[in-house]
Design a protein around this motif. Structure first.
Motif, PDB file in Angstrom:
ATOM      1  N   TYR A 164      63.540  -8.373  50.796  1.00  0.00           N
ATOM      2  CA  TYR A 164      62.757  -9.578  50.516  1.00  0.00           C
ATOM      3  C   TYR A 164      63.131 -10.083  49.131  1.00  0.00           C
ATOM      4  CZ  TYR A 164      60.166  -8.019  54.598  1.00  0.00           C
ATOM      5  OH  TYR A 164      59.828  -7.633  55.871  1.00  0.00           O
ATOM      6  N   GLU A 211      57.164  -8.205  52.257  1.00  0.00           N
ATOM      7  CA  GLU A 211      57.017  -9.658  52.129  1.00  0.00           C
ATOM      8  C   GLU A 211      55.799 -10.000  51.279  1.00  0.00           C
ATOM      9  OE1 GLU A 211      57.034 -13.652  54.955  1.00  0.00           O
ATOM     10  OE2 GLU A 211      56.435 -11.717  55.801  1.00  0.00           O
ATOM     11  N   GLN A 235      56.826  -9.813  47.758  1.00  0.00           N
ATOM     12  CA  GLN A 235      57.671 -10.974  47.472  1.00  0.00           C
ATOM     13  C   GLN A 235      56.829 -12.218  47.207  1.00  0.00           C
ATOM     14  OE1 GLN A 235      59.399 -12.938  50.867  1.00  0.00           O
ATOM     15  NE2 GLN A 235      61.394 -13.126  49.862  1.00  0.00           N
TER      16      GLN A 235
END
Length: 382
Positions: free
Chosen positions: A329, A347, A350
């Motif tokens: 990510y 994610e 991120q």
């Protein structure tokens, strides 16, 4: 809410729905579903656990699952968060750090105990252990090289504008007045300590580089008292340095939490090197990275400027990125001089990092931040 008359249930819901009771009285978390039947405040589940540890002061009950009799509901209606705060938070010093639900356990617990158990803020002019402009005592400091915690005498002086710690009776290290203090207590950090809790991180600039020292005390109260004593000294120092600034403007310059911290991977400036896992902390425009969370010095710092000055953050990595990475990510920070590439494990990480970088980039730069912009031109090894 189990049991109880329909009348009590309706009355409790009406008090609960008041705007003043829509967030936790202690940490501000929205939608509290617990309350103290002896203090009359509405609190979240996490703070209710702290209240439960001081049963002589506070008796807590669930608003959804426990029975509330008429007298208890009337007590809540008579008090509530606004009335209780007016009593227990009447005289909080401007520099005192009031934690939120995002802060660590030790800060929130001592805030609650300071209010209700020790009643530190109920009277004007009350002597507080962090308000004298001088504080001394023993803290256990982590060694920069060997990682061991050893007892050191610390001396904080408002008159001298510094915090000193003594490695020997006749030798001292001086930390300048420009300090950031962070109370660190999370599984990703404290499991590496020799002691499990009550550790604070003190961050300051030395030769234009960020230096961290980590201190421990077995008493959570002592750690938080030091934290607020440093804020008190900083506040009075800044009042002299910026005489026309308002108290709130000065308060915003005091010790603070990192905007974001955690692990990411990064590659070197050529973007062909393997990505290496590093611990990152974002202190407003300073993105610092460390090989280990407890390192005294950052391996490097990246200056994060404003959008109007050519800085941006992008989701993902540039096409054709050659460095090997195990996390997928990606994040790219674009600066006027180069691109910095990072990867995150999830994610969620991120998106959280992108949100933190975006919040900084969207803010206009101050003259002081322009002066420190030169850090962005320095390249560091990964």
């Amino acid at each position: 809410m189990a049991g109880g008359s329909e009348r009590s249930m309706r009355a409790l819901k009406e008090v609960w729905r008041r705007a003043e009771n829509s967030s936790c009285a202690d940490c501000g978390k929205p939608d509290p579903d617990w309350a103290s039947s002896t203090l009359g405040v509405f609190i979240c589940l996490s703070c209710s656990g702290i209240h439960r540890n001081i049963p002589s002061i506070s008796k807590v009950k669930s608003l959804k699952m426990d029975h509330w009799d008429d007298a208890q509901v009337q007590f809540l209606a008579k008090h509530g968060n606004a009335v209780t705060k007016a009593t227990y938070e009447a005289h909080i010093p401007i520099y005192y750090y009031q934690p939120t639900y995002n802060d660590c356990q030790v800060l929130r617990e001592q805030w609650i105990r300071a209010k209700y158990e020790r009643k530190e803020f109920t009277e004007p002019g009350k002597h507080l252990p962090y308000s004298d402009g001088v504080k001394e005592g023993i803290l256990w400091k982590r060694g920069r090289d060997n990682g061991q915690f050893l007892p050191r005498k610390f001396l904080l002086s408002e008159r001298e504008g510094c915090l000193k710690y003594f490695t020997k009776q006749d030798v001292s290290m001086v930390v300048t007045s420009h300090l950031s203090v962070y109370s660190t207590q999370g599984s990703g950090v404290t499991e590496a300590f020799l002691f499990p809790t009550h550790v604070s991180e003190i961050t300051y600039l030395k030769d234009n580089k960020t230096r961290n020292i980590f201190v421990y005390h077995e008493s959570g109260k002592e750690v938080v008292d030091w934290f607020n004593a440093i804020r008190s000294v900083q506040f009075h120092y800044l009042k002299v340095a910026f005489p026309i600034a308002s108290d709130n403007e000065i308060k915003n310059r005091l010790t603070r939490n990192f905007l974001k911290e955690g692990y990411m991977e990064k590659t070197g400036p050529k973007q062909r090197e393997a990505f290496k896992k590093r611990w990152f902390t974002l202190d407003h425009r300073r993105l610092m990275y460390f090989k280990d969370p407890l390192d005294a010095f950052a391996k490097g710092e990246v200056f994060v400027g404003s959008r109007e000055n050519g800085y941006s953050v992008q989701k993902g990595l540039p096409s054709g990125t050659q460095g090997n990475f195990s996390w997928h990510y990606g994040i790219t920070i674009v600066t006027p001089d180069r691109e910095y590439l990072f990867t995150c494990e999830t994610e969620t990480d991120q998106l959280d990092w992108i949100a933190a970088f975006t919040s900084v980039i969207n803010q206009a730069m101050t003259p002081q931040e322009y002066a420190s912009k030169c850090l962005d031109a320095v390249s560091f090894p990964s």
